[in-house]
Design a protein around this motif. Structure first.
Motif, PDB file in Angstrom:
ATOM      1  N   GLY A   1       0.807  -1.216   0.000  1.00 58.05           N
ATOM      2  CA  GLY A   1       0.000   0.000   0.000  1.00 58.05           C
ATOM      3  C   GLY A   1       0.834   1.257   0.000  1.00 58.05           C
ATOM      4  N   GLY A   2       2.080   1.146  -0.451  1.00 56.13           N
ATOM      5  CA  GLY A   2       2.942   2.316  -0.551  1.00 56.13           C
ATOM      6  C   GLY A   2       2.747   3.021  -1.886  1.00 56.13           C
TER       7      GLY A   2
ATOM      8  N   PHE B   1      -3.346  -5.804  -1.201  1.00 56.06           N
ATOM      9  CA  PHE B   1      -2.903  -6.565  -0.031  1.00 56.06           C
ATOM     10  C   PHE B   1      -1.854  -5.737   0.706  1.00 56.06           C
ATOM     11  N   VAL B   2      -2.178  -5.337   1.945  1.00 55.43           N
ATOM     12  CA  VAL B   2      -1.289  -4.464   2.713  1.00 55.43           C
ATOM     13  C   VAL B   2      -1.063  -5.035   4.111  1.00 55.43           C
ATOM     14  N   ARG B   3       0.059  -4.643   4.731  1.00 54.21           N
ATOM     15  CA  ARG B   3       0.361  -5.077   6.097  1.00 54.21           C
ATOM     16  C   ARG B   3      -0.257  -4.163   7.141  1.00 54.21           C
TER      17      ARG B   3
ATOM     18  N   ARG C   1      -7.831   2.447   6.124  1.00 47.55           N
ATOM     19  CA  ARG C   1      -8.428   1.115   6.170  1.00 47.55           C
ATOM     20  C   ARG C   1      -7.545   0.111   5.455  1.00 47.55           C
ATOM     21  N   GLU C   2      -7.746  -1.123   5.771  1.00 42.74           N
ATOM     22  CA  GLU C   2      -7.020  -2.198   5.122  1.00 42.74           C
ATOM     23  C   GLU C   2      -7.939  -2.823   4.102  1.00 42.74           C
ATOM     24  N   PRO C   3      -7.791  -2.461   2.844  1.00 41.72           N
ATOM     25  CA  PRO C   3      -8.700  -2.971   1.816  1.00 41.72           C
ATOM     26  C   PRO C   3      -8.612  -4.481   1.671  1.00 41.72           C
ATOM     27  N   SER C   4      -9.772  -5.084   1.476  1.00 39.76           N
ATOM     28  CA  SER C   4      -9.771  -6.526   1.247  1.00 39.76           C
ATOM     29  C   SER C   4     -10.625  -6.884   0.036  1.00 39.76           C
TER      30      SER C   4
END
Length: 130
Positions: free
Chosen positions: A58-59, A81-83, A122-125
Motif C-alpha cells: 500500500g505504498g 494486499f497491505v500489512r 483502512r485495510e482494503p480486502s
C-alpha cells in the motif's frame, strides 16, 4: 522467491463459494515484477479488461500501479494486499513542508488515488472500487 527458493503457486486464490477445479479456475497466477508494473506500456500487455489483479503493498508504487490498472487500463478489479492501513504523509502548514516523518505516508498521485477511493486508514480486502 522466499529464502532464495522460487515459490510455486499451482492455482489462483479461490474466493468464497469457488471449488478447486471449477471451470475457469486453475490458471497459474502471473507475477509481474514491479519494474514492469510501473511501465504502463508493459503492464498493458500483461492484463486484460476482465482481469482481477492483486497488488501487494500500500505504498506509493503499489497505489500508482493500482491507479493505472483501474483508471487507465480499466481492469475489472484490483485487490490491494497491505500489512498496515494506508496512510497519507503529514503536511506541516507552519513550515509549508512535510513533517519530519513525511516519508511515512503517501503523497502526490498515490495520495490522490487513496483519497478518491476511500483507502486512507483502512485495510482494503475487497475490490478497490467497492
Amino acid at each position: 522467491a522466499v529464502g532464495g527458493k522460487p515459490v510455486e503457486m499451482p492455482r489462483q486464490m479461490l474466493e468464497t463459494g469457488d471449488e478447486l477445479g471449477a471451470e475457469g479456475h486453475g490458471r497459474s497466477p502471473v507475477v509481474i515484477p514491479l519494474e514492469e508494473a510501473l511501465q504502463l506500456d508493459k503492464l498493458s500487455e500483461l492484463v486484460e479488461p476482465d482481469d482481477v489483479v492483486g497488488v501487494v503493498g500500500g505504498g506509493h508504487s503499489g497505489l500508482v500501479v493500482a491507479s493505472n490498472l483501474l483508471e487507465v487500463l480499466g481492469v475489472a478489479c484490483v485487490r490491494l494486499f497491505v500489512r498496515r492501513p494506508v496512510q497519507l504523509a503529514h503536511w506541516d502548514e507552519s513550515k509549508s513542508e512535510y513533517g519530519a516523518w513525511g516519508f511515512r505516508g503517501l503523497k502526490g498521485l498515490a495520495a490522490s488515488f487513496a483519497i478518491d477511493y476511500g483507502l486512507v486508514g483502512r485495510e482494503p480486502s475487497a475490490c478497490v472500487d467497492d
